[in-house]
Scaffold this motif. Structure first.
Motif, short mmCIF file in Angstrom:
data_model
loop_
_atom_site.label_atom_id
_atom_site.label_comp_id
_atom_site.label_asym_id
_atom_site.label_seq_id
_atom_site.Cartn_x
_atom_site.Cartn_y
_atom_site.Cartn_z
N SER A 244 -7.21 -0.16 0.21
CA SER A 244 -6.51 0.16 1.46
C SER A 244 -5.26 0.99 1.19
O SER A 244 -4.24 0.86 1.86
N CYS A 245 -5.34 1.83 0.17
CA CYS A 245 -4.24 2.73 -0.18
C CYS A 245 -4.84 4.13 -0.23
O CYS A 245 -5.12 4.66 -1.30
N THR A 246 -5.05 4.70 0.93
CA THR A 246 -5.79 5.97 1.04
C THR A 246 -5.03 7.11 0.38
O THR A 246 -3.84 7.32 0.67
N PRO A 247 -5.70 7.87 -0.50
CA PRO A 247 -5.05 9.03 -1.12
C PRO A 247 -4.57 10.02 -0.06
O PRO A 247 -5.26 10.26 0.92
N ASP A 248 -3.39 10.58 -0.27
CA ASP A 248 -2.87 11.58 0.66
C ASP A 248 -2.93 12.97 0.02
O ASP A 248 -3.51 13.14 -1.07
N LYS B 250 -9.09 3.95 -2.78
CA LYS B 250 -9.82 3.80 -1.51
C LYS B 250 -10.29 2.37 -1.30
O LYS B 250 -10.45 1.93 -0.16
N CYS B 251 -10.51 1.64 -2.40
CA CYS B 251 -10.96 0.26 -2.30
C CYS B 251 -9.81 -0.71 -2.06
O CYS B 251 -10.03 -1.89 -1.82
N CYS C 189 1.64 4.49 -1.12
CA CYS C 189 0.87 5.51 -1.82
C CYS C 189 1.72 6.29 -2.83
O CYS C 189 1.22 6.74 -3.86
N THR D 33 -1.60 13.09 -3.51
CA THR D 33 -2.52 12.50 -4.48
C THR D 33 -3.55 13.53 -4.92
O THR D 33 -3.79 13.71 -6.12
N TYR D 34 -4.17 14.20 -3.93
CA TYR D 34 -5.20 15.18 -4.25
C TYR D 34 -4.63 16.35 -5.06
O TYR D 34 -5.27 16.85 -6.00
N GLN E 100 0.82 -1.23 0.00
CA GLN E 100 0.00 0.00 0.00
C GLN E 100 0.85 1.27 0.00
O GLN E 100 0.54 2.24 0.67
N GLU F 162 -12.54 14.13 3.91
CA GLU F 162 -11.65 13.00 4.21
C GLU F 162 -10.63 13.34 5.29
O GLU F 162 -9.77 12.52 5.62
#
Length: 264
Positions: A211-215, A208-209, A181, A218-219, A179, A245
């Motif tokens: 388990s690699c949450t955007p940080d 998000k699906c 990111c 990413t945004y 994961q 988030e």
């Protein structure tokens, strides 16, 4: 390794490939594919390789096929030269297997040059399965994969509309990188550079699906990508979702938003 040894090794490559090898067989991982070069050069009837040259060639191969405790002494220049030769001949599967063998033996290369060459060749051929295979090995083996490799990855998928293959590959990359990111961020950035916005956005939504949450990074990448495309409504929606988030926008986020609105 001396210049003389390197010259002999390259000669062995030249002699073996002159026989139009269809593929390089893979054997014991302790020996790995380069052993085949020696075998084919011994079998050549059109060349005159002296016993001394064969001995030196064996010594060179033994230096590459180092025990694990001496793995860090692997000659990266020779690996790069070998990969370059194989790619030029179009034997990408053999090149991919060679790199995988190095990874299995926990032999890390100083640079990503060898991976860059294979990924570029696979991208130009449009061989996405092989490209995904090599890319997964690369992100595990290399401390820092070059931007060229990420661009080759993205360009390969610009030639296909099969998003399922892309998302499946991204899923596997997330799994092998635990994961990580930052790897996915660079993939999204590469797609944005290729102006494949929809594909980049698909990867972003899939994170998000997995388990690699955007940080925040990413945004910011996605905000900039949407801004350059003039998709302001999506930028506004994404900017609001950042706060939902729990990710606080920074100066880059606000500048991207302001510059995008200014274009209206």
């Amino acid at each position: 390794m001396s210049l003389y040894q390197l010259t002999i090794y390259r000669n062995l490559l030249h002699y073996s490939y002159a026989n139009r090898i269809a593929s390089i067989p893979v054997g014991n991982s302790q020996i790995w594919p380069l052993y085949a070069i020696k075998c084919f050069s011994h079998q050549s009837s059109s060349t005159n390789i002296s016993p001394d040259e064969v001995k030196v060639g064996d010594e060179v191969l033994n230096q590459i096929i180092a025990p694990r405790e001496n793995a860090s002494n692997c000659s990266h220049e020779i690996v790069d030269a070998c990969i370059d030769k194989i790619c030029r001949l179009g034997h990408l599967a053999a090149a991919a297997q060679l790199l995988k063998s190095l990874c299995n033996e926990k032999i890390s290369l100083n640079s990503s040059k060898a991976y860059d060459m294979v990924l570029l060749a696979a991208s130009e051929r449009g061989d996405t399965p092989l490209l995904c295979q090599v890319f997964k090995v690369a992100v595990v083996s290399c401390k820092s994969l070059s931007s060229a490799s990420y661009m080759s990855f993205a360009r390969a998928f610009t030639k296909t509309n099969d998003s399922s293959k892309l998302l499946e590959c991204v899923k596997e990359i997330v799994e092998v990188t635990s994961q990580n990111c930052s790897v996915i961020n660079r993939i999204i950035f590469a797609f944005s550079k290729c102006r494949e916005i929809d594909k980049a956005f698909q990867i972003f939504n899939q994170m998000k699906c997995l388990s690699c949450t955007p940080d925040l990074y990413t945004y910011n990448i996605v905000l900039d990508m949407l801004g350059r495309a003039g998709r302001v409504n999506e930028i506004l929606h994404l900017f609001v979702s950042m706060k939902d988030e729990g990710i606080a926008p920074d100066i880059v986020s606000y500048n991207t938003l302001i510059n995008s609105l200014r274009k209206l």
